[in-house]
Design an enzyme around this catalytic site. Structure first.
Site, PDB file in Angstrom:
ATOM      1  N   SER A   1      25.572  83.176  70.818  1.00 36.47           N
ATOM      2  CA  SER A   1      25.532  81.743  70.497  1.00 36.47           C
ATOM      3  C   SER A   1      24.234  81.015  70.803  1.00 36.47           C
ATOM      4  O   SER A   1      24.090  79.854  70.436  1.00 36.47           O
ATOM      5  CB  SER A   1      26.672  81.029  71.205  1.00 36.47           C
ATOM      6  OG  SER A   1      27.848  81.215  70.465  1.00 36.47           O
TER       7      SER A   1
ATOM      8  N   LYS B   1      23.844  71.428  75.591  1.00 39.90           N
ATOM      9  CA  LYS B   1      25.072  71.733  74.832  1.00 39.90           C
ATOM     10  C   LYS B   1      26.279  71.101  75.519  1.00 39.90           C
ATOM     11  O   LYS B   1      26.383  71.145  76.760  1.00 39.90           O
ATOM     12  CB  LYS B   1      25.232  73.255  74.760  1.00 39.90           C
ATOM     13  CG  LYS B   1      26.428  73.734  73.961  1.00 39.90           C
ATOM     14  CD  LYS B   1      26.494  75.267  73.954  1.00 39.90           C
ATOM     15  CE  LYS B   1      27.582  75.818  73.076  1.00 39.90           C
ATOM     16  NZ  LYS B   1      27.617  77.293  73.073  1.00 39.90           N
TER      17      LYS B   1
ATOM     18  N   SER C   1      27.425  79.387  68.486  1.00 43.37           N
ATOM     19  CA  SER C   1      28.084  78.116  68.655  1.00 43.37           C
ATOM     20  C   SER C   1      27.170  76.987  69.129  1.00 43.37           C
ATOM     21  O   SER C   1      27.509  75.821  68.978  1.00 43.37           O
ATOM     22  CB  SER C   1      29.225  78.274  69.669  1.00 43.37           C
ATOM     23  OG  SER C   1      28.711  78.679  70.927  1.00 43.37           O
TER      24      SER C   1
HETATM   25  N1  GLN Z   1      30.412  83.871  67.561  1.00 43.16           N
HETATM   26  C1  GLN Z   1      30.959  84.508  68.726  1.00 43.16           C
HETATM   27  C2  GLN Z   1      32.357  83.970  68.960  1.00 43.16           C
HETATM   28  O1  GLN Z   1      32.821  83.275  68.158  1.00 43.16           O
HETATM   29  C3  GLN Z   1      30.073  84.269  69.908  1.00 43.16           C
HETATM   30  C4  GLN Z   1      30.162  82.897  70.446  1.00 43.16           C
HETATM   31  C5  GLN Z   1      29.309  82.657  71.651  1.00 43.16           C
HETATM   32  O2  GLN Z   1      28.353  83.376  71.928  1.00 43.16           O
HETATM   33  N2  GLN Z   1      29.687  81.629  72.408  1.00 43.16           N
HETATM   34  O3  GLN Z   1      32.974  84.239  69.920  1.00 43.16           O
END
Ligand code: GLN
Length: 491
Positions: A184, A85, A160
């Site tokens: 994420s 990532k 994400s």
């Molecule tokens: N969707 C959550 C956020 O927007 C979690 C994101 C993540 O785990 N990096 O913060």
């Protein structure tokens, strides 16, 4: 069979037998990327030259090993092409975090996970797309483009870490790493029909993971099956003096634990996760999966995690608060983008941040700054910390009674690109089942457990502190009994 379809454990087996080379595997993946990534758009950066060089080094090692009578055990990831990532630093490569503000930033060092992977002889093919600074659930917040779900290109891959999940699902990498601050890794694993794990906070070093919300961030692996997930986790786990929150505890041999079976293990089903908002088809599939666990000899119990409903509001105070502090470093001086039209120092800070950050990141910085400001701190941030403790205690009590907890990973399957992007609250609710685990600092995994209208559904398996071995065992037993992981997306 096409080489890119192999799992890591199958590929490692063939590599060690000498049936294939790492060069062939790497070429197969690079060709696959050329064939499908125009549609999937999982990668932000490809590193074909470096990957082929790493592959050739792995092949030299494999040849020598066979010549010398296969004396020592080789690392399972030797010669295996993987994706990272783009919020995890790889030396010399771009690390954009999906943001304009870091568009031209090349990391001068490797994250500890990357060092560990290279030390095992893994091949790093490229950096994958992410929501900007990992804030999002769909990759639509990436400043560059949206990744598409390999099961239906009109839909999101989840986020994400959607680029990493889509890359593995579409066979554009044998495995990948993402980060999970509120879901994420698990959410995109669920949407893309693969296995994804968020380990216990501190199991994997965060050194070189660009910080979003430091008390919640954790790196986690994506695999095509549970065995691959175990091998990936094994390679990167352990104490790191460069991350003072990493845990100094021995790392079990996860792969060796997998086949121990689950008979007699206790699984808790929290009523709070089977409520309004959970799509009935998803619920049906997850309940069938629970029946399968019972048929495998697990002892199924109803349990309660009473503060679950406060997970999303608590997270959306703590995570933005930490983000607002972490993202203060992007000032147009030390890192990345500097506004060319700045008239003086202060103007430079304002313009660089205004032009460099996207809308969602700005929203979080404002929310977080507000929650931490004098007069509001006690009412919001401090209160959220107290609720976080209650959520943690819910899990502590539950794990006195059960070995694992099983829930749906998400209330719904992958949604259409554009469907939720205008409504941040709807987007935030994608993580309603994953967020509490991060607040509690525990580990969990999403495993494919069926389909609704051709779209994958994930079952979430949660464990107590450092109970990744048990979580993996349950996932493995389920996978062996069902075989959902064997299906491939149409692309
Ligand atoms: N969707 C959550 C956020 O927007 C979690 C994101 C993540 O785990 N990096 O913060």
């Amino acid at each position: 069979m096409d080489l890119y379809h192999l799992t890591i454990h199958e590929a490692a087996d063939s590599l060690q037998k000498g049936d294939i080379s790492s060069g062939e595997l790497t070429h197969a993946v690079l060709d696959r990327i050329v064939a499908v990534d125009n549609d999937v758009r999982a990668y932000l950066t490809l590193m074909p030259e470096a990957a082929l060089e790493q592959a050739s080094r792995a092949d030299t090692k494999l040849v020598a090993w066979r010549k010398n009578g296969r004396r020592e055990e080789l690392p399972a990831l030797l010669g295996i092409p993987l994706a990272i990532k783009d919020i995890i630093c790889v030396q010399g490569a771009p690390t954009t975090c999906g943001s304009r503000i870091l568009e031209d930033f090349h990391s001068p060092f490797n994250a500890t996970v990357v060092d560990k992977l290279l030390h095992c002889g893994a091949v790093i093919v490229g950096k994958t797309n992410t929501d900007e600074f990992a804030m999002g659930s769909s990759t639509e917040n990436s400043a560059f483009f949206t990744t598409h779900n390999p099961w239906d290109l009109a839909r999101v891959p989840g986020g994400s870490s959607g680029g990493s999940a889509a890359a593995v699902a579409a066979d554009e990498a044998f495995g990948a790493f993402g980060s999970d601050t509120g879901g994420s890794v698990r959410l995109p694993a669920s949407f893309c029909g693969i296995v994804g794990m968020k380990p216990t906070y501190g199991r994997i070093s965060r050194y070189g993971l660009v910080a979003f919300a430091s008390s919640l961030d954790q790196i986690g692996p994506f695999g095509k099956d549970v065995t691959d997930c175990a091998l990936l986790l094994q390679a990167v786990s352990g104490y790191d003096p460069k991350d003072s929150n990493s845990i100094n505890a021995p790392v079990p041999n996860y792969a060796a634990e997998l086949s121990k079976g689950v008979k007699g293990l206790r699984v808790g089903i929290p009523g709070e996760f089977f409520v309004e908002g959970l799509e009935p088809e998803v619920e049906k599939i997850v309940r069938e999966a629970i029946d399968t666990l019972a048929a495998l000899g697990m002892d199924v119990k109803e349990i309660s995690l009473p503060h679950t409903e406060y997970g999303v509001p608590t997270y959306y105070l703590i995570a933005p608060a930490e983000a607002s502090a972490n993202l203060a470093r992007y000032d147009g001086v030390r890192y990345g983008y500097a506004a060319p039209d700045a008239t003086d120092m202060w103007d430079g800070f304002f313009r660089s941040r205004a032009q460099g950050f996207g809308q969602e990141v700005k929203r979080r910085i404002m929310l977080g700054t507000y929650a931490l400001s004098a007069g509001y701190y006690d009412a919001y941030y401090l209160k959220a910390q107290k609720v976080r403790t209650l959520i943690k205690q819910d899990f502590e009590r539950a794990f006195e009674e059960v070995d694992v907890i099983v829930t749906p990973t998400s209330p719904f399957v992958a949604f259409k690109i554009g469907e939720k992007i205008e409504n941040p609250l709807q987007m935030y609710l994608s993580d309603v089942f994953t967020i509490t685990l991060n607040l509690a600092g525990l580990g969990g995994m999403s495993v494919p457990c069926g389909f609704v209208d051709g779209l994958p559904v994930g079952m979430q398996i949660l464990g107590g502190p450092l109970a990744e071995d048990i979580v993996l065992r349950v996932g493995y037993a389920y996978e062996q009994a069902t075989g959902w992981h064997l299906l491939h997306p149409p692309c």
